[in-house]
Design a protein around this motif. Structure first.
Motif, PDB file in Angstrom:
ATOM      1  N   ARG A   1      42.924  44.081  46.055  1.00 42.19           N
ATOM      2  CA  ARG A   1      43.285  42.687  45.778  1.00 42.19           C
ATOM      3  C   ARG A   1      44.573  42.566  44.974  1.00 42.19           C
ATOM      4  O   ARG A   1      45.271  41.561  45.033  1.00 42.19           O
ATOM      5  CB  ARG A   1      42.175  41.998  44.970  1.00 42.19           C
ATOM      6  CG  ARG A   1      40.976  41.635  45.776  1.00 42.19           C
ATOM      7  CD  ARG A   1      39.888  41.168  44.860  1.00 42.19           C
ATOM      8  NE  ARG A   1      39.642  42.155  43.798  1.00 42.19           N
ATOM      9  CZ  ARG A   1      38.669  42.080  42.925  1.00 42.19           C
ATOM     10  NH1 ARG A   1      37.836  41.068  42.969  1.00 42.19           N
ATOM     11  NH2 ARG A   1      38.508  43.004  42.004  1.00 42.19           N
ATOM     12  N   SER A   2      44.865  43.597  44.202  1.00 46.91           N
ATOM     13  CA  SER A   2      46.038  43.533  43.324  1.00 46.91           C
ATOM     14  C   SER A   2      47.334  43.914  44.021  1.00 46.91           C
ATOM     15  O   SER A   2      48.390  43.927  43.391  1.00 46.91           O
ATOM     16  CB  SER A   2      45.828  44.453  42.113  1.00 46.91           C
ATOM     17  OG  SER A   2      44.684  44.049  41.384  1.00 46.91           O
TER      18      SER A   2
ATOM     19  N   THR B   1      42.678  37.530  36.135  1.00 52.16           N
ATOM     20  CA  THR B   1      42.338  36.121  35.942  1.00 52.16           C
ATOM     21  C   THR B   1      42.389  35.789  34.465  1.00 52.16           C
ATOM     22  O   THR B   1      41.726  36.429  33.658  1.00 52.16           O
ATOM     23  CB  THR B   1      40.926  35.834  36.482  1.00 52.16           C
ATOM     24  OG1 THR B   1      40.860  36.185  37.857  1.00 52.16           O
ATOM     25  CG2 THR B   1      40.584  34.360  36.310  1.00 52.16           C
TER      26      THR B   1
ATOM     27  N   GLN C   1      40.734  37.396  42.523  1.00 55.54           N
ATOM     28  CA  GLN C   1      41.859  38.074  41.885  1.00 55.54           C
ATOM     29  C   GLN C   1      41.448  39.271  41.046  1.00 55.54           C
ATOM     30  O   GLN C   1      42.297  40.046  40.627  1.00 55.54           O
ATOM     31  CB  GLN C   1      42.601  37.087  40.960  1.00 55.54           C
ATOM     32  CG  GLN C   1      42.777  35.712  41.560  1.00 55.54           C
ATOM     33  CD  GLN C   1      43.380  34.736  40.556  1.00 55.54           C
ATOM     34  OE1 GLN C   1      43.483  35.029  39.370  1.00 55.54           O
ATOM     35  NE2 GLN C   1      43.800  33.582  41.031  1.00 55.54           N
TER      36      GLN C   1
END
Lengths: 228, 228
Positions: free
Chosen positions: A148-149, B55, B50
DNA sequence: CCTACCGATCGGTAGG
DNA sequence: CCTACCGATCGGTAGG
């Protein structure tokens, strides 16, 4: 915090670098690839243990024996370091997969027969467990749990490698399906299978549990039907 | 850390709360539980999309329509918010699991027979897919992929819930093993099974793929042997 | 729950 | 690769 003591500050005439002194490791500038590798290993370990977001580039630098700014000499930014960890992991996984298959095929040939789909499956599962749980096995878990990063561009780069890794499995699973050893849609079965294998990074404890061979045998019995 | 404001310390005659002013929503202080829930949902969604580390509490506050400091009125710190997301997710998963089993048992009883192990298995798998992929399904993925960010105390709290969720599966898998429908060590099979199921949060697309019933049928065929 | 803030940390850079 | 540094952001808090 941690205001560095600027010991070597004023008029210090460039430490005249006599080009004959040490033949190897001249200014410890262009012998990296070594240092880069150390950074990657440290990053992989920390990203896996703490997660990408909870790991600072300073943590990584320290773990690799550098100062806080130095990782940016090797990598453009923190995300590029993450992407490199994942690509490194996938490339080494691809190599391990290919060499495991080659070895198995050669051994079978030496005995005068070809590899059955079931044997292929076993070899691939065993190799996958090694990638996930063997030595230097921080890279792939990072890929599995931190994608996701990544930026979209980096993600598709990593996906290319992942696709070619999975592509090797496809004909094997199709053959097993054709022979009746694997039930249901092979594509769906592949997803389930990878899930089952990849999850092992969450619970496998080499000290207390079965060997990778044991795990492999279990998976074969669990997923494949007896052929008769 | 976190020195509580001891408002009510010395001679402070309890802030006389006149019980007659505005009957509803008095000082917008004690009608929360609503706002808290909105925070949890926003946090779950963002943590999932995220990651926890990427986050900020400001992101969450904004998503819940609050200002940056307000989440800390509801939660002691960011980690407590994460822990609450996980616990909320597990409690609702436990409820869904229990009610799915109750319904199935009742239906079977109405037809004058008891649930077979195989039918239990199907019900549990189907309920698990709903927990993972159904509406409000951000909480469990967060639990699956962000537990590293919890403190040890919070982790063991969440683990208690997870253990009781898994405990329901144990006798079912044992029965399937006894009947020959499930091969190999049931404990190992459980790990593989959860891996296969949980991985679906990474690839399942409700718009393009099979229904949860289809997935469930696939899993049953893939993991269970025919009984004959 | 908002306003107004603080200390700390973090990713990243210039210049050598 | 180090030194020295910056701007931004972040978790969190006091006080209402």
């Amino acid at each position: 915090m941690s205001i560095e003591t600027d010991v070597s500050k004023p008029s210090q005439a460039e430490p005249v670098r006599r080009a004959r002194g040490r033949p190897r490791k001249a200014v410890h500038e262009r012998d990296d690839g070594n240092r880069r590798q150390e950074l990657l290993r440290a990053a992989a370990r920390l990203f896996r243990q703490q997660g990408f977001g909870a790991t600072s580039t300073r943590d990584i630098a320290t773990a690799a024996g550098m100062r806080s700014g130095s990782p940016f000499y090797h990598f453009e930014n923190k995300e590029a370091l993450l992407a490199a960890v994942m690509q490194e992991g996938m490339k080494s996984a691809l190599q391990r997969q290919a060499s495991a298959m080659d070895t198995a095929v050669a051994q079978a040939a030496a005995c005068g027969h070809t590899l059955s789909a079931r044997e292929c499956f076993r070899v691939l599962v065993r190799s996958h467990f090694e990638v996930l749980l063997g030595p230097d096995s921080d890279f792939i878990p990072v890929m599995l749990y931190e994608w996701r990063s990544l930026s979209a561009a980096q993600r598709s780069e990593v996906n290319r490698l992942k696709d070619s890794y999975e592509a090797v499995w496809v004909p094997v699973l199709k053959a097993l399906h054709a022979s009746g050893e694997l039930h249901g849609d092979p594509a769906l079965a592949r997803m389930m299978l990878f899930g089952a294998l990849n999850w092992s990074v969450q619970w496998y404890d080499p000290a207390r549990q079965a060997t990778l061979d044991d795990l492999t045998a279990s998976v074969v019995h669990l997923f494949l039907k007896r052929l008769e």
